[in-house]
Design a protein around this motif. Structure first.
Motif, PDB file in Angstrom:
ATOM      1  N   LYS A   9     -17.225 -12.009  16.685  1.00  0.00           N
ATOM      2  CA  LYS A   9     -16.039 -11.144  16.643  1.00  0.00           C
ATOM      3  C   LYS A   9     -14.811 -11.907  17.118  1.00  0.00           C
ATOM      4  CE  LYS A   9     -17.961  -6.487  17.280  1.00  0.00           C
ATOM      5  NZ  LYS A   9     -17.866  -5.282  18.113  1.00  0.00           N
ATOM      6  N   ARG A  10     -14.963 -12.603  18.240  1.00  0.00           N
ATOM      7  CA  ARG A  10     -13.841 -13.369  18.810  1.00  0.00           C
ATOM      8  C   ARG A  10     -13.316 -14.399  17.822  1.00  0.00           C
ATOM      9  NH1 ARG A  10     -15.830 -12.784  23.859  1.00  0.00           N
ATOM     10  NH2 ARG A  10     -17.359 -14.428  23.560  1.00  0.00           N
ATOM     11  N   ALA A  11     -14.252 -15.114  17.191  1.00  0.00           N
ATOM     12  CA  ALA A  11     -13.871 -16.172  16.244  1.00  0.00           C
ATOM     13  C   ALA A  11     -13.148 -15.576  15.030  1.00  0.00           C
ATOM     14  CB  ALA A  11     -15.109 -16.951  15.800  1.00  0.00           C
ATOM     15  N   LEU A  12     -13.664 -14.472  14.513  1.00  0.00           N
ATOM     16  CA  LEU A  12     -13.046 -13.854  13.337  1.00  0.00           C
ATOM     17  C   LEU A  12     -11.664 -13.299  13.684  1.00  0.00           C
ATOM     18  CD1 LEU A  12     -13.118 -13.025  10.404  1.00  0.00           C
ATOM     19  CD2 LEU A  12     -14.516 -11.041  11.026  1.00  0.00           C
ATOM     20  N   LEU A  16      -8.148 -14.376  11.903  1.00  0.00           N
ATOM     21  CA  LEU A  16      -7.290 -13.381  11.254  1.00  0.00           C
ATOM     22  C   LEU A  16      -5.906 -13.354  11.896  1.00  0.00           C
ATOM     23  CD1 LEU A  16      -9.952 -10.547  10.925  1.00  0.00           C
ATOM     24  CD2 LEU A  16      -8.979 -11.887   9.055  1.00  0.00           C
ATOM     25  N   ARG A  17      -5.864 -13.476  13.216  1.00  0.00           N
ATOM     26  CA  ARG A  17      -4.575 -13.482  13.926  1.00  0.00           C
ATOM     27  C   ARG A  17      -3.732 -14.666  13.454  1.00  0.00           C
ATOM     28  NH1 ARG A  17      -6.656 -12.644  18.798  1.00  0.00           N
ATOM     29  NH2 ARG A  17      -6.345 -10.410  18.887  1.00  0.00           N
ATOM     30  N   THR A  58       4.824  -6.871  14.415  1.00  0.00           N
ATOM     31  CA  THR A  58       5.346  -7.748  13.362  1.00  0.00           C
ATOM     32  C   THR A  58       4.226  -8.462  12.608  1.00  0.00           C
ATOM     33  OG1 THR A  58       5.645  -9.452  15.041  1.00  0.00           O
ATOM     34  CG2 THR A  58       7.588  -8.169  14.453  1.00  0.00           C
ATOM     35  N   ALA A  59       3.048  -8.598  13.229  1.00  0.00           N
ATOM     36  CA  ALA A  59       1.950  -9.309  12.567  1.00  0.00           C
ATOM     37  C   ALA A  59       1.099  -8.387  11.688  1.00  0.00           C
ATOM     38  CB  ALA A  59       1.061  -9.986  13.615  1.00  0.00           C
ATOM     39  N   ALA A 129      -6.534  -2.222  12.047  1.00  0.00           N
ATOM     40  CA  ALA A 129      -7.804  -2.959  12.080  1.00  0.00           C
ATOM     41  C   ALA A 129      -7.507  -4.441  11.894  1.00  0.00           C
ATOM     42  CB  ALA A 129      -8.738  -2.470  10.970  1.00  0.00           C
ATOM     43  N   ALA A 130      -8.454  -5.258  12.313  1.00  0.00           N
ATOM     44  CA  ALA A 130      -8.373  -6.687  12.030  1.00  0.00           C
ATOM     45  C   ALA A 130      -8.999  -6.954  10.664  1.00  0.00           C
ATOM     46  CB  ALA A 130      -9.095  -7.488  13.113  1.00  0.00           C
TER      47      ALA A 130
END
Length: 198
Positions: A9-12, A16-17, A58-59, A129-130
């Motif tokens: 989860k952290r890596a994804l 995405l960020r 903004t992201a 959501a991410a």
């Protein structure tokens, strides 16, 4: 949650960020116009008079023009306000649209706070959501606000997560605390994945 799932989860989320940060202003503007059109159509399809939405950062795919337009058309829009206990309070969006920086630096409405159960009365939930996968599993940003909200609702209306097109994927890492959504809104399409939740 296992370490492997937490790491995945952290890596994804980090990937995405980073991808979101690289979008050009023009791409963001185009995405916001697309999200606005998709959400207008979804609200019309459901005949929704009361909805929950969020104020995009903004992201994120832009939701602010949609919120302002919905309020101007007389739709009651509840916006989330984060709490230290991990739950969400809600405030009714107003034409003035006063915004302050909330917990975690998120944009939040200024106004009278309604408790967490205020969202039980909406016809439609629109949440951030991410990423979302084809089964409706939603990957959030790791704080659990929306998983707690959805998991505690007695009668949950349709829930649509807002993501960029590339963030609708085959599979996201998940555990037993993660909640599925009814569908996905992207700048180019609305995808309904599952019937209305319980």
């Amino acid at each position: 949650m296992s370490d492997a799932i937490a790491d995945a989860k952290r890596a994804l989320r980090a990937e995405l960020r980073e991808r979101r940060q690289c979008l050009s202003p023009q791409a963001r503007e185009t995405a916001e116009a697309g999200i606005h059109a998709q959400l207008d159509a979804l609200v019309a399809e459901h005949g929704a008079r009361s909805i929950s939405c969020f104020l995009s950062t903004t992201a994120e795919p832009g939701t602010r023009s949609f919120v302002a337009d919905a309020v101007a058309r007389g739709i009651r829009v509840l916006l989330p306000v984060t709490r230290a206990d991990g739950l969400l309070d809600w405030a009714v969006a107003t034409p003035e649209g006063d915004i302050a920086e909330g917990m975690y630096g998120l944009p939040e409405p200024v106004g009278e706070l309604l408790g967490p159960i205020a969202v039980n009365d909406v016809d439609l939930l629109v949440i951030p959501a991410a990423s979302v996968d084809r089964t409706g599993m939603r990957l959030g940003w790791g704080r659990g606000f929306y998983d707690k909200t959805l998991g505690s609702m007695e009668r949950c209306p349709p829930v649509y997560a807002v993501v960029f097109d590339s963030e609708f994927v085959d599979e996201v890492p998940s555990d037993e605390l993660d909640e599925r959504v009814t569908g996905v809104i992207t700048p180019t399409r609305t995808i309904t994945l599952a019937p209305t939740r319980r």
